[in-house]
Design an enzyme around this catalytic site. Structure first.
Site, PDB file in Angstrom:
ATOM      1  N   SER B  29     -13.943  17.638 -16.100  1.00  0.00           N
ATOM      2  CA  SER B  29     -13.712  16.419 -16.469  1.00  0.00           C
ATOM      3  C   SER B  29     -12.903  16.077 -17.840  1.00  0.00           C
ATOM      4  CB  SER B  29     -15.103  15.765 -16.682  1.00  0.00           C
ATOM      5  OG  SER B  29     -15.788  16.445 -17.589  1.00  0.00           O
ATOM      6  N   THR B 108      -7.255  15.610 -10.670  1.00  0.00           N
ATOM      7  CA  THR B 108      -8.143  14.748 -10.186  1.00  0.00           C
ATOM      8  C   THR B 108      -9.351  14.559 -11.222  1.00  0.00           C
ATOM      9  OG1 THR B 108      -9.434  16.207  -8.766  1.00  0.00           O
ATOM     10  CG2 THR B 108      -7.401  15.525  -7.723  1.00  0.00           C
ATOM     11  N   GLY B 110     -13.035  14.464 -12.336  1.00  0.00           N
ATOM     12  CA  GLY B 110     -14.308  15.263 -11.918  1.00  0.00           C
ATOM     13  C   GLY B 110     -15.643  14.768 -11.724  1.00  0.00           C
ATOM     14  N   ASN B 162     -13.056  26.687 -21.145  1.00  0.00           N
ATOM     15  CA  ASN B 162     -12.469  26.336 -22.369  1.00  0.00           C
ATOM     16  C   ASN B 162     -13.252  25.954 -23.572  1.00  0.00           C
ATOM     17  OD1 ASN B 162     -10.057  25.019 -23.329  1.00  0.00           O
ATOM     18  ND2 ASN B 162     -10.533  23.130 -22.589  1.00  0.00           N
ATOM     19  N   ASP B 165     -13.069  27.853 -28.952  1.00  0.00           N
ATOM     20  CA  ASP B 165     -13.013  27.694 -30.434  1.00  0.00           C
ATOM     21  C   ASP B 165     -14.342  27.121 -30.950  1.00  0.00           C
ATOM     22  OD1 ASP B 165     -11.727  25.542 -28.817  1.00  0.00           O
ATOM     23  OD2 ASP B 165     -11.499  24.328 -30.665  1.00  0.00           O
ATOM     24  N   SER B 466      -3.347 -30.161  38.226  1.00  0.00           N
ATOM     25  CA  SER B 466      -2.393 -29.069  39.003  1.00  0.00           C
ATOM     26  C   SER B 466      -1.023 -29.486  38.120  1.00  0.00           C
ATOM     27  CB  SER B 466      -2.469 -29.526  40.206  1.00  0.00           C
ATOM     28  OG  SER B 466      -1.496 -28.681  40.898  1.00  0.00           O
ATOM     29  N   GLY B 467      -0.458 -28.216  37.641  1.00  0.00           N
ATOM     30  CA  GLY B 467       1.068 -28.424  37.235  1.00  0.00           C
ATOM     31  C   GLY B 467       1.139 -28.674  35.801  1.00  0.00           C
ATOM     32  N   SER B 538     -11.215 -27.618  37.378  1.00  0.00           N
ATOM     33  CA  SER B 538     -12.111 -28.006  36.885  1.00  0.00           C
ATOM     34  C   SER B 538     -12.311 -29.478  36.651  1.00  0.00           C
ATOM     35  CB  SER B 538     -12.922 -27.134  35.828  1.00  0.00           C
ATOM     36  OG  SER B 538     -12.084 -26.959  34.822  1.00  0.00           O
TER      37      SER B 538
END
Lengths: 297, 625
Positions: B29, B108, B110, B162, B165, B466-467, B538
């Site tokens: 991180s 990426t 963490g 890391n 120190d 119809s049509g 219908s």
């Protein structure tokens, strides 16, 4: 496989994958060296067929004259279809980098023009030649970079991209920008151009050219549309370009490199990164990120 | 690195060509100094240009956390939003090179909420640097990072201890952390594990050995990265080519394009196509203008085959003597990457190499706590959770277990509607089709059936003379719905009167019965989750009302095609009006039988006023609203 073969194989895989999933793909063609590499890779990917998509050039009308000549030559040699789009509204208003400034010119003639062309043709896959080493916000962009309706890039909702599995699906109005040379560096580009003997615009090679010094940059006087400021007088200098765009916005630099070998040597030894020669990136902090969210490539 | 001159360029290119590219991921991180370490790697390998260094000095004053010193972390925290928040929220890729190797670093975040980002970065990495703060030792996050990178198949780990120190460069602190990690990683099957004490902020043991830690005799970080052997173990490598694209420029050429996932191929080799199992031999290996004598893992090539066997995108072309398995049920590990949870029984798109199929998780066997590895029960899988599942696919898929080959055993799951990438998976093995596979119990009803189709079921009822253009618009509507991925069915005179209602004529009683049956069939199909398009004259209001009564509110969409009688008669596509006028056709609606126009139809369209396709779009809009 050597390093270039690896980069090449990866790029070809990406191009084929994008085309296999696309309804209406197109490749952005800016005439520059990265575009030259992209065009070459596309031809390799589909040989013996020609690449199954057209090239698209967003023409601001302010490119170098040498670039237009090179474009004509490459279209002839590749046998591909070239689509050219210029923002008609910008053209009518006479938008140019001198009176309107680089920001406005780029927005109207590049970003808006690009969106117009993409809307007009309804492309779902758009190949671009961006590389992750170019700029900080590029480093986070996916190879298949998803754009929502309106071409917006949202860095916070990018699709996860694992292995070499690319999600090529989009809904109508959405699109994907595909960057096959994401993992190449500038040096890779030069070396590939050299190894594959790919033709590029002569402006990349040093020659005596008329330039003026403006804002610490050398700007080439490519035609008589460039207004000279009081006291400015073009001088002939041995210069070349690392990137090519609109000539008033692209800085030249002093260089004796007239061969590909000399360019590679110079690039290797160089101490300033590529985009320093492009004025638009240094306008403001995070400027590339902002332009990309608006739809810039 | 030495100055390069043009005359040395041939040597230089030759040297570059031989360089290996190592991809690695850094896990840790912000607090562990991860960005500082990466910035330091770029700086030490001279991969920071002058202008970038200048910008970095400016940024350090503005955003930095190191006072007047250069804050290397700012070099890698790319996006503006992140710089302000002081955290890295995505995956960024960095490039640098030494005289010996080239590197791509996946950087990426963490924290636990970014587990998916770490998995993404790890998916293409060969090595992981696990970063530890020497003051804190092994933390739960270290175990999580270890678990993610080993799950993703990384076999080479650097334990970077890391901030030495800040613990007075104390060897005992370092040795304790190293042995703690060796202890819990013993079963992870790591090929190499090297622990290095660092002070990244000062560069100790990054490039040069640290004068502050003379007790450490191992390699510096760069010495190790430049030399570690990440090659394949001696396992069997048989030819496998996932077919990405079939190239057919003309009738004489059929090339199968892909990138070789494993092994080597030569012309004349016996191969098999999976999952069909058809056998043939390799005719040629084409690459641009050349034909190659052989090609190996990693090459993007085009194969032509001796026989005309059927090969499509998503198939594998493999060594005939050693084919991998093909199956439609698997055990796999899944990492979920979406806010919306994974639910067993829900279908997803699965992409594995170049193959896309529909996949469903049958059962979550157990979830794994990402920090402790503990096995937990789970009904669903949430963002950043990992589970072992059983999975079934709509078609057989050729694969290799992930542990054998990452590119043939890794897959992603995609939402069928939004197409978002939802999860990543690793195939462990194929399941035998046997009784030991249990589906989690699901109540199956209309909603569930509709849910797997990602649609709302509807009965779209076209009524009109119809049509009038009912069938034309209904057909266009169905095509549009189909193109949008909807599951539809059409009920009209053609498929009902010739079959189900063959026994009915055109008397009023028969017309009523005809419509009753149509409405009942439509209801069954709506129960099945379909969008049912009914196209019948219908003519009677009461029958249409009765039909409407069979459906839930909102499900029934009445579309009145209101084209005027004169226009329908003028069109008279089937010559029926002419016949009716001549008295040759009895009970013809509009002539000698009434048409009762709807009073509150959901949609009214008139095909004489606008094109049929626009009418279809109007109906579509109503349905999809």
């Amino acid at each position: 496989m050597n390093h270039y073969q690896q980069l090449e194989a990866e790029a070809i895989e990406i191009i084929r994958e994008a085309v296999a999933g696309a309804r209406n793909p197109v490749m952005m063609y800016s005439i520059g060296k990265d575009s030259s590499v992209m065009l070459h890779l596309a031809r390799k990917a589909f040989h013996p067929a020609p690449p199954p998509f057209p090239l698209l050039h967003i023409d601001t009308t302010w490119k170098f004259r040498d670039m237009y000549a090179h474009r004509a030559r490459m279209v002839r040699e590749s046998g591909m279809k070239l689509l050219v789009h210029t923002n008609p509204e910008g053209l009518r208003q006479g938008v140019n980098p001198f009176t309107h400034g680089s920001n406005y010119h780029t927005d109207v003639m590049k970003t808006q023009a690009l969106r117009q062309a993409l809307d007009m043709h309804q492309f779902d896959v758009v190949f671009g030649g961006a590389r992750r080493d170019e700029e900080k916000s590029r480093a986070k962009e996916r190879i298949f970079s998803f754009r929502s309706a309106g071409h917006r890039w949202d860095p916070k909702s990018q699709r996860p991209e694992l292995w070499n599995l690319y999600n090529t699906r989009v809904r109508p109005d959405e699109s994907i920008r595909v960057f096959p040379i994401s993992n190449w560096t500038e040096l890779d580009i030069w070396q590939y151009l050299h190894v594959e003997k790919i033709p590029i615009v002569p402006l990349y090679f040093a020659a005596m050219r008329p330039v003026v010094r403006r804002g610490g940059m050398l700007i080439m006087v490519d035609d008589d549309r460039m207004p000279l400021e009081p006291g400015e007088k073009p001088e002939m200098r041995m210069v070349r370009f690392r990137t090519l765009g609109c000539y008033p916005l692209t800085a030249a630099f002093d260089s004796p490199a007239t061969t590909m070998e000399e360019i590679i040597a110079e690039t290797f030894n160089t101490v300033s990164s590529e985009r320093e020669g492009r004025l638009i990136d240094s306008d403001q902090p995070g400027s590339m990120e902002k332009k990309k969210q608006e739809g810039y490539f | 690195m030495a100055e390069l001159h043009a005359r040395n360029i041939v040597d230089y290119l030759e040297e570059q060509r031989g360089k290996l590219t190592l991809r690695f991921i850094t896990c840790g991180s912000v607090d562990d100094g991860k960005s500082t370490l990466i910035g330091r790697l770029l700086y030490e390998s001279k991969c920071i240009f002058d202008d970038q260094l200048k910008a970095l000095e400016n940024d350090s004053k503005r955003y930095g956390t190191q006072g007047e010193k250069i804050d290397f972390a700012l070099l890698v925290d790319g996006l503006e939003a992140e710089r302000e928040q002081g955290i890295t929220i995505d995956v960024a890729y960095r490039f640098f090179a030494t005289d010996r190797r080239r590197y791509i670093v996946a950087d990426t975040p963490g924290h636990e909420q970014y587990t998916r980002n770490m998995a993404t970065g790890a998916s293409t990495a060969q090595l992981a640097i696990l970063l530890i703060d020497a003051r804190k030792g092994i933390l739960p996050q270290t175990r999580r990072h270890h678990r993610i990178v080993t799950m993703m198949g990384i076999r080479h780990v650097v334990l970077a201890v890391n901030k030495m120190d800040l613990v007075g460069h104390d060897e005992a602190v370092f040795r304790k952390i190293e042995s703690d990690y060796r202890e819990f990683s013993r079963d992870a099957g790591l090929s190499t594990l090297v622990a290095i004490p660092l002070a990244a902020v000062f560069g100790d043991n990054v490039m040069k050995p640290s004068a502050n830690m003379p007790w450490y005799r191992g390699p510096t970080l760069f010495e190790h990265l430049d030399t570690v052997d990440v090659g394949h173990s001696a396992a069997r490598r048989s030819f496998r080519l996932p077919v990405q694209y079939v190239n057919r420029p003309n009738l004489d050429y059929r090339g199968f394009c892909g990138r070789i996932a494993e092994g080597t191929v030569r012309p004349g080799d016996a191969v098999r196509v999976l999952p069909s199992g058809r056998a043939t031999t390799v005719k040629s290996i084409d690459f641009f203008e050349d034909s190659l004598p052989e090609a190996s893992e990693g090459a993007s090539i085009t194969l032509t085959l001796a026989d005309e066997v059927d090969v499509s995108r998503g198939d594998l072309i493999v060594a005939a003597g050693d084919p991998p398995e093909a199956a439609d049920q698997f055990q796999a590990r899944i990492l979920w990457m979406a806010e919306e949870p994974l639910v067993p029984g829900r279908p997803y798109l699965m992409k594995i190499h170049a193959k896309e199929v529909t996949a469903t998780v049958m059962e979550i066997k157990h979830r794994e706590d990402v920090n402790t590895g503990a096995r937990l029960a789970a009904k669903v899988l949430n963002l950043n959770e990992i589970a072992v599942v059983t999975l079934s696919t709509s078609q057989p898929v050729a694969f290799e277990p992930y542990a054998t080959n990452r590119s043939l055993g890794g897959f992603i799951l995609i939402d069928k509607l939004t197409f978002a990438t939802l999860g990543a998976g690793l195939v462990d093995f194929a399941l035998r089709r046997a009784g030991n596979i249990h589906w989690q119990a699901l109540e199956v009803g209309k909603e569930q059936r509709a849910a797997i189709k990602h649609q709302k079921p509807r009965c779209v009822w076209f009524t009109g003379l119809s049509g009038s253009g009912k069938s034309t618009v209904a057909n266009m509507l169905e095509k549009r719905l189909h193109a949008a991925g909807r599951h539809t069915v059409m009920l009209d005179g053609d498929n009902i009167r010739h079959g189900l209602n063959r026994d009915l004529g055109f008397s009023e009683a028969d017309r009523v019965e005809n419509l009753r049956r149509v409405a009942e069939v439509a209801r069954l199909m709506v129960d099945a989750g379909l969008i049912v398009i009914v196209s019948f004259i219908s003519p009677y209001r009461s029958e249409r009302r009765a039909a409407r009564g069979l459906f839930q509110p909102g499900e029934f969409v009445e579309v009145h095609v209101s084209t005027p009688l004169e226009e329908c008669e003028r069109r008279d596509v089937k010559g029926l009006y002419a016949k009716a006028r001549r008295g040759e056709l009895k009970n013809f609606t509009g002539i000698d039988s009434p048409y009762e126009a709807p009073v509150n139809a959901e949609v009214v369209i008139d095909t004489s006023a606008r094109p049929a396709d626009e009418c279809a779009i109007a109906v579509m809009r109503h349905i999809e609203a």
